[in-house]
Design a protein around this motif. Structure first.
Motif, PDB file in Angstrom:
ATOM      1  N   UNK A 104     -93.523  19.187 -30.714  1.00 27.91           N
ATOM      2  CA  UNK A 104     -94.693  19.132 -31.584  1.00 27.91           C
ATOM      3  C   UNK A 104     -95.214  17.711 -31.779  1.00 27.91           C
ATOM      4  N   UNK A 105     -94.335  16.724 -31.764  1.00 28.71           N
ATOM      5  CA  UNK A 105     -94.771  15.343 -32.018  1.00 28.71           C
ATOM      6  C   UNK A 105     -94.316  14.407 -30.886  1.00 28.71           C
ATOM      7  N   UNK A 106     -95.225  13.534 -30.468  1.00 23.30           N
ATOM      8  CA  UNK A 106     -94.876  12.578 -29.422  1.00 23.30           C
ATOM      9  C   UNK A 106     -94.630  13.253 -28.083  1.00 23.30           C
ATOM     10  N   UNK A 107     -95.351  14.344 -27.833  1.00 24.97           N
ATOM     11  CA  UNK A 107     -95.096  15.132 -26.632  1.00 24.97           C
ATOM     12  C   UNK A 107     -95.275  14.304 -25.359  1.00 24.97           C
ATOM     13  N   UNK A 108     -96.334  13.467 -25.304  1.00 19.10           N
ATOM     14  CA  UNK A 108     -96.569  12.676 -24.099  1.00 19.10           C
ATOM     15  C   UNK A 108     -95.390  11.748 -23.810  1.00 19.10           C
ATOM     16  N   UNK A 109     -94.858  11.118 -24.867  1.00 24.90           N
ATOM     17  CA  UNK A 109     -93.727  10.215 -24.692  1.00 24.90           C
ATOM     18  C   UNK A 109     -92.490  10.979 -24.218  1.00 24.90           C
ATOM     19  N   UNK A 110     -92.294  12.189 -24.773  1.00 29.12           N
ATOM     20  CA  UNK A 110     -91.125  12.974 -24.376  1.00 29.12           C
ATOM     21  C   UNK A 110     -91.221  13.403 -22.912  1.00 29.12           C
ATOM     22  N   UNK A 111     -92.416  13.771 -22.475  1.00 29.03           N
ATOM     23  CA  UNK A 111     -92.605  14.129 -21.066  1.00 29.03           C
ATOM     24  C   UNK A 111     -92.277  12.931 -20.187  1.00 29.03           C
ATOM     25  N   UNK A 112     -92.718  11.749 -20.617  1.00 34.99           N
ATOM     26  CA  UNK A 112     -92.425  10.528 -19.872  1.00 34.99           C
ATOM     27  C   UNK A 112     -90.915  10.285 -19.812  1.00 34.99           C
ATOM     28  N   UNK A 113     -90.224  10.478 -20.939  1.00 35.39           N
ATOM     29  CA  UNK A 113     -88.765  10.289 -20.964  1.00 35.39           C
ATOM     30  C   UNK A 113     -88.047  11.291 -20.062  1.00 35.39           C
ATOM     31  N   UNK A 114     -88.692  12.413 -19.809  1.00 30.67           N
ATOM     32  CA  UNK A 114     -88.091  13.454 -18.972  1.00 30.67           C
ATOM     33  C   UNK A 114     -88.635  13.394 -17.547  1.00 30.67           C
ATOM     34  N   UNK A 115     -89.097  12.235 -17.136  1.00 35.40           N
ATOM     35  CA  UNK A 115     -89.587  12.035 -15.764  1.00 35.40           C
ATOM     36  C   UNK A 115     -90.689  13.001 -15.391  1.00 35.40           C
ATOM     37  N   UNK A 116     -91.557  13.295 -16.351  1.00 37.35           N
ATOM     38  CA  UNK A 116     -92.728  14.097 -16.046  1.00 37.35           C
ATOM     39  C   UNK A 116     -92.564  15.597 -16.210  1.00 37.35           C
ATOM     40  N   UNK A 117     -91.323  16.040 -16.468  1.00 41.59           N
ATOM     41  CA  UNK A 117     -91.142  17.484 -16.660  1.00 41.59           C
ATOM     42  C   UNK A 117     -91.837  17.904 -17.963  1.00 41.59           C
ATOM     43  N   UNK A 118     -92.574  19.007 -17.896  1.00 41.42           N
ATOM     44  CA  UNK A 118     -93.262  19.454 -19.104  1.00 41.42           C
ATOM     45  C   UNK A 118     -93.106  20.958 -19.268  1.00 41.42           C
ATOM     46  N   UNK A 119     -93.861  21.516 -20.204  1.00 44.48           N
ATOM     47  CA  UNK A 119     -93.716  22.942 -20.482  1.00 44.48           C
ATOM     48  C   UNK A 119     -92.358  23.210 -21.116  1.00 44.48           C
ATOM     49  N   UNK A 120     -91.841  24.418 -20.882  1.00 47.01           N
ATOM     50  CA  UNK A 120     -90.583  24.758 -21.547  1.00 47.01           C
ATOM     51  C   UNK A 120     -89.420  23.918 -21.034  1.00 47.01           C
ATOM     52  N   UNK A 121     -89.556  23.345 -19.830  1.00 43.77           N
ATOM     53  CA  UNK A 121     -88.459  22.537 -19.283  1.00 43.77           C
ATOM     54  C   UNK A 121     -88.242  21.257 -20.090  1.00 43.77           C
ATOM     55  N   UNK A 129     -83.185  18.028 -24.641  1.00 50.81           N
ATOM     56  CA  UNK A 129     -83.789  17.529 -25.875  1.00 50.81           C
ATOM     57  C   UNK A 129     -83.438  16.048 -26.065  1.00 50.81           C
ATOM     58  N   UNK A 130     -82.174  15.696 -25.824  1.00 45.10           N
ATOM     59  CA  UNK A 130     -81.761  14.306 -25.999  1.00 45.10           C
ATOM     60  C   UNK A 130     -82.433  13.399 -24.974  1.00 45.10           C
ATOM     61  N   UNK A 131     -82.601  13.895 -23.758  1.00 46.99           N
ATOM     62  CA  UNK A 131     -83.318  13.113 -22.750  1.00 46.99           C
ATOM     63  C   UNK A 131     -84.761  12.890 -23.179  1.00 46.99           C
ATOM     64  N   UNK A 132     -85.370  13.939 -23.726  1.00 52.66           N
ATOM     65  CA  UNK A 132     -86.758  13.828 -24.166  1.00 52.66           C
ATOM     66  C   UNK A 132     -86.891  12.765 -25.260  1.00 52.66           C
ATOM     67  N   UNK A 133     -85.851  12.648 -26.097  1.00 50.16           N
ATOM     68  CA  UNK A 133     -85.863  11.621 -27.142  1.00 50.16           C
ATOM     69  C   UNK A 133     -85.589  10.230 -26.562  1.00 50.16           C
ATOM     70  N   UNK A 134     -85.112  10.189 -25.326  1.00 49.11           N
ATOM     71  CA  UNK A 134     -84.804   8.905 -24.703  1.00 49.11           C
ATOM     72  C   UNK A 134     -83.446   8.353 -25.107  1.00 49.11           C
ATOM     73  N   UNK A 135     -82.516   9.253 -25.460  1.00 47.24           N
ATOM     74  CA  UNK A 135     -81.190   8.830 -25.911  1.00 47.24           C
ATOM     75  C   UNK A 135     -80.185   8.919 -24.762  1.00 47.24           C
ATOM     76  N   UNK A 136     -79.506   7.803 -24.492  1.00 46.73           N
ATOM     77  CA  UNK A 136     -78.531   7.768 -23.401  1.00 46.73           C
ATOM     78  C   UNK A 136     -77.233   7.096 -23.842  1.00 46.73           C
TER      79      UNK A 136
END
Length: 210
Positions: A104-121, A129-136
DNA sequence: GATTTGATTGTCT
DNA sequence: GACAATCAAATCC
């Protein structure tokens, strides 16, 4: 209600079910990322064969489970990370695993953190979810929620309401102990596409929200 | 769409 | 040295 009360004064199953529809956010330093919780699993501590704290097992890696309700427990497996919140009093090692959110929030950034994967993936699994947040890393392990960049909004006015809360056996647990492997301790929003392993035929209108 | 398999690393023994 | 609260790509319908 404050975090300490919420994560201590109710059973872990009640908390897991009640978290569905509430906003989970993470501030990465620049912006807020997150979404609505759609899937969570309860782990019931020393007696739960599938829990990391089964039999009272305790080590630096799972110390977070032993913290007071509202303590963050971040666990590493393979190259992935999971986000849990400890429930119950200190030294009662139960917890909730947040498995999926509806972005719901920061979707563009989360897609970027997930190497472009979007939609339900984007966020339909705990490590995704943790990858989308950029946590490693486990940097926020053992911190209390209010002393971290994570936030779970407990204001009832801000949550979405599931049409139906469904239950099932937990995913990915050892199947050699069927009694615990089969217990219905996984809670999810029925028909929400962001729930892991949700079938297309089971999708509902409005993503399963009222 | 369903099932299988390889990747790859922190953690414990 | 074995295993794990997983993921994504490949394969087979």
């Amino acid at each position: 209600m404050d975090y300490s009360t919420y994560f201590t004064n109710y059973s872990t199953e009640e908390i897991s079910a009640d978290l569905l529809g509430r906003p989970l956010t993470y501030n990465d330093g620049k912006r807020t990322l997150g979404g609505y919780i759609v899937e969570a699993e309860a782990y019931l501590g020393k007696k739960d064969r599938a829990a990391h704290s089964y039999g009272g097992h305790r080590s630096p890696a799972n110390e977070g489970l032993y913290g007071r309700g509202g303590t963050i427990y971040i666990y590493a497996q393979r190259q992935y990370f999971f986000f849990d919140v400890a429930t119950q009093a200190k030294d009662e090692p139960q917890g909730v695993l947040i498995r999926a959110i509806e972005p719901a929030w920061g979707v563009e950034q989360m897609i970027s953190n997930r190497s472009g994967k979007n939609g339900i993936l984007l966020t339909n699994g705990p490590a995704k979810m943790m990858q989308a947040f950029g946590i490693h890393d486990k940097n926020w392990d053992l911190h209390f929620l209010s002393d971290s960049p994570f936030a779970i909004d407990l204001n009832d006015q801000h949550q979405k309401r599931p049409q139906e809360i469904a239950k099932s056996a937990r995913i990915g647990v050892n199947q050699s102990e069927l009694e615990w492997a089969n217990k219905p301790l996984r809670f999810f929003v029925a028909g929400n596409p962001y729930v892991s392993r949700m079938k297309k035929n089971d999708y509902r209108a409005n993503n399963g929200w009222q």
